[in-house]
Design a protein around this motif. Structure first.
Motif, PDB file in Angstrom:
ATOM      1  N   SER A 254      -4.386  -1.974  15.944  1.00 53.57           N
ATOM      2  CA  SER A 254      -3.984  -3.290  15.446  1.00 53.57           C
ATOM      3  C   SER A 254      -2.537  -3.223  14.959  1.00 53.57           C
ATOM      4  N   GLU A 255      -1.895  -4.363  14.870  1.00 57.87           N
ATOM      5  CA  GLU A 255      -0.525  -4.393  14.358  1.00 57.87           C
ATOM      6  C   GLU A 255      -0.477  -3.853  12.935  1.00 57.87           C
ATOM      7  N   LYS A 256      -1.501  -4.191  12.150  1.00 59.65           N
ATOM      8  CA  LYS A 256      -1.519  -3.752  10.753  1.00 59.65           C
ATOM      9  C   LYS A 256      -1.544  -2.231  10.648  1.00 59.65           C
ATOM     10  N   THR A 257      -2.427  -1.581  11.402  1.00 63.77           N
ATOM     11  CA  THR A 257      -2.490  -0.126  11.305  1.00 63.77           C
ATOM     12  C   THR A 257      -1.222   0.516  11.869  1.00 63.77           C
ATOM     13  N   TRP A 258      -0.632  -0.101  12.885  1.00 64.98           N
ATOM     14  CA  TRP A 258       0.621   0.410  13.445  1.00 64.98           C
ATOM     15  C   TRP A 258       1.738   0.329  12.400  1.00 64.98           C
ATOM     16  N   ILE A 259       1.843  -0.807  11.725  1.00 65.43           N
ATOM     17  CA  ILE A 259       2.897  -0.980  10.719  1.00 65.43           C
ATOM     18  C   ILE A 259       2.640  -0.084   9.503  1.00 65.43           C
ATOM     19  N   LEU A 260       1.377   0.065   9.107  1.00 68.70           N
ATOM     20  CA  LEU A 260       1.065   0.977   7.997  1.00 68.70           C
ATOM     21  C   LEU A 260       1.387   2.421   8.375  1.00 68.70           C
ATOM     22  N   SER A 261       1.212   2.763   9.623  1.00 70.84           N
ATOM     23  CA  SER A 261       1.583   4.101  10.089  1.00 70.84           C
ATOM     24  C   SER A 261       3.091   4.307   9.940  1.00 70.84           C
ATOM     25  N   ILE A 262       3.859   3.307  10.301  1.00 71.04           N
ATOM     26  CA  ILE A 262       5.310   3.382  10.128  1.00 71.04           C
ATOM     27  C   ILE A 262       5.647   3.509   8.639  1.00 71.04           C
ATOM     28  N   ALA A 263       4.960   2.733   7.794  1.00 69.27           N
ATOM     29  CA  ALA A 263       5.206   2.796   6.346  1.00 69.27           C
ATOM     30  C   ALA A 263       4.908   4.193   5.802  1.00 69.27           C
ATOM     31  N   ARG A 264       3.856   4.796   6.288  1.00 64.04           N
ATOM     32  CA  ARG A 264       3.502   6.147   5.847  1.00 64.04           C
ATOM     33  C   ARG A 264       4.623   7.123   6.207  1.00 64.04           C
ATOM     34  N   HIS A 265       5.141   7.016   7.425  1.00 68.30           N
ATOM     35  CA  HIS A 265       6.215   7.912   7.838  1.00 68.30           C
ATOM     36  C   HIS A 265       7.488   7.662   7.029  1.00 68.30           C
ATOM     37  N   VAL A 266       7.763   6.427   6.703  1.00 69.17           N
ATOM     38  CA  VAL A 266       8.918   6.109   5.858  1.00 69.17           C
ATOM     39  C   VAL A 266       8.738   6.752   4.479  1.00 69.17           C
ATOM     40  N   ALA A 267       7.541   6.659   3.914  1.00 68.17           N
ATOM     41  CA  ALA A 267       7.273   7.263   2.603  1.00 68.17           C
ATOM     42  C   ALA A 267       7.420   8.777   2.660  1.00 68.17           C
ATOM     43  N   ILE A 268       6.883   9.396   3.697  1.00 69.02           N
ATOM     44  CA  ILE A 268       6.993  10.854   3.829  1.00 69.02           C
ATOM     45  C   ILE A 268       8.458  11.264   3.946  1.00 69.02           C
ATOM     46  N   ASP A 269       9.232  10.536   4.736  1.00 66.91           N
ATOM     47  CA  ASP A 269      10.667  10.826   4.848  1.00 66.91           C
ATOM     48  C   ASP A 269      11.347  10.721   3.493  1.00 66.91           C
ATOM     49  N   TRP A 270      10.983   9.702   2.705  1.00 61.49           N
ATOM     50  CA  TRP A 270      11.572   9.512   1.381  1.00 61.49           C
ATOM     51  C   TRP A 270      11.202  10.678   0.462  1.00 61.49           C
TER      52      TRP A 270
ATOM     53  N   ARG B 217      12.512  -0.284  11.264  1.00 62.85           N
ATOM     54  CA  ARG B 217      11.865   0.548  12.280  1.00 62.85           C
ATOM     55  C   ARG B 217      10.944  -0.282  13.173  1.00 62.85           C
ATOM     56  N   VAL B 218      10.277  -1.286  12.589  1.00 62.69           N
ATOM     57  CA  VAL B 218       9.425  -2.170  13.384  1.00 62.69           C
ATOM     58  C   VAL B 218      10.270  -2.892  14.430  1.00 62.69           C
ATOM     59  N   LEU B 219      11.408  -3.415  14.013  1.00 68.49           N
ATOM     60  CA  LEU B 219      12.303  -4.105  14.946  1.00 68.49           C
ATOM     61  C   LEU B 219      12.723  -3.195  16.092  1.00 68.49           C
ATOM     62  N   ARG B 220      13.067  -1.970  15.759  1.00 72.96           N
ATOM     63  CA  ARG B 220      13.539  -1.032  16.770  1.00 72.96           C
ATOM     64  C   ARG B 220      12.431  -0.596  17.731  1.00 72.96           C
ATOM     65  N   ALA B 221      11.197  -0.567  17.245  1.00 72.87           N
ATOM     66  CA  ALA B 221      10.114   0.021  18.037  1.00 72.87           C
ATOM     67  C   ALA B 221       9.106  -0.986  18.576  1.00 72.87           C
TER      68      ALA B 221
END
Length: 183
Positions: free
Chosen positions: A53-69, A40-44
């Motif tokens: 920050s990049e870290k909070t952006w990537i952690l936000s993506i990780a959170r959405h991935v976890a919720i989807d799972w 998702r990082v690559l795509r977005a």
């Protein structure tokens, strides 16, 4: 883009994996979800505006991935339960924990059990604040929340964790006085 991706991966891989591991409590699943985050990082990445920050952006993506799972798991469980013959069998929720928990003893197991007593949002806040070490404002950025919501969710999570740990200690036979003396 390749250099940027490599830098992002090297810089944040462990934090992302750790966050997801605490969320799903399974090493292999956390590894798979970490890969999904980086897809998702690559795509977005070209849409990343740098407002956080990049870290909070990537952690936000990780959170959405976890919720989807979690949503997907809930759907799978519902399908299984709908097909289950309740008269012939009995379901027992074994609640398997990661191998590391059993090796590290009862206290770690109590902490994991306490995290399980939290909602997904509460668990996210606890992991970001206390395991990842993000500030309230950084956590708010990663979750796309207000700082007030982070504080409220954190307070509720800590209450739920405290209650669960006290129940665990009571089950283990510690008296209220023994628990208080440990503080």
């Amino acid at each position: 883009m390749e250099k940027t991706f490599h830098r992002l991966y090297e810089t944040y891989h462990y934090d992302i994996f750790q966050y997801l591991y605490y969320m799903v409590k399974n090493r292999e699943q956390a590894e798979d979800l970490t890969q999904e985050v980086y897809i998702r990082v690559l795509r977005a990445y070209d849409k990343f505006e740098g407002r956080s920050s990049e870290k909070t952006w990537i952690l936000s993506i990780a959170r959405h991935v976890a919720i989807d799972w979690f949503r997907k798991q809930k759907t799978v469980k519902q399908r299984i339960l709908e097909k289950f013959d309740w008269e012939k069998e009995q379901i027992r929720d074994a609640g398997p924990l990661p191998d590391e928990i059993t090796m590290q003893g009862e206290q770690v197991a109590a902490i994991y059990k306490a995290l399980d007593s939290c909602t997904v949002d509460q668990k996210s806040v606890v992991i970001l604040r206390y395991i990842q070490g993000l500030s309230i404002s950084e956590s708010a950025e990663a979750l796309s929340w207000t700082e007030s919501k982070v504080k409220t969710t954190q307070h509720r999570a800590l209450k739920a964790i405290k209650k669960c740990i006290e129940e665990f200690n009571t089950e283990e036979g510690y008296s209220h006085e023994e628990i208080q003396s440990k503080r």
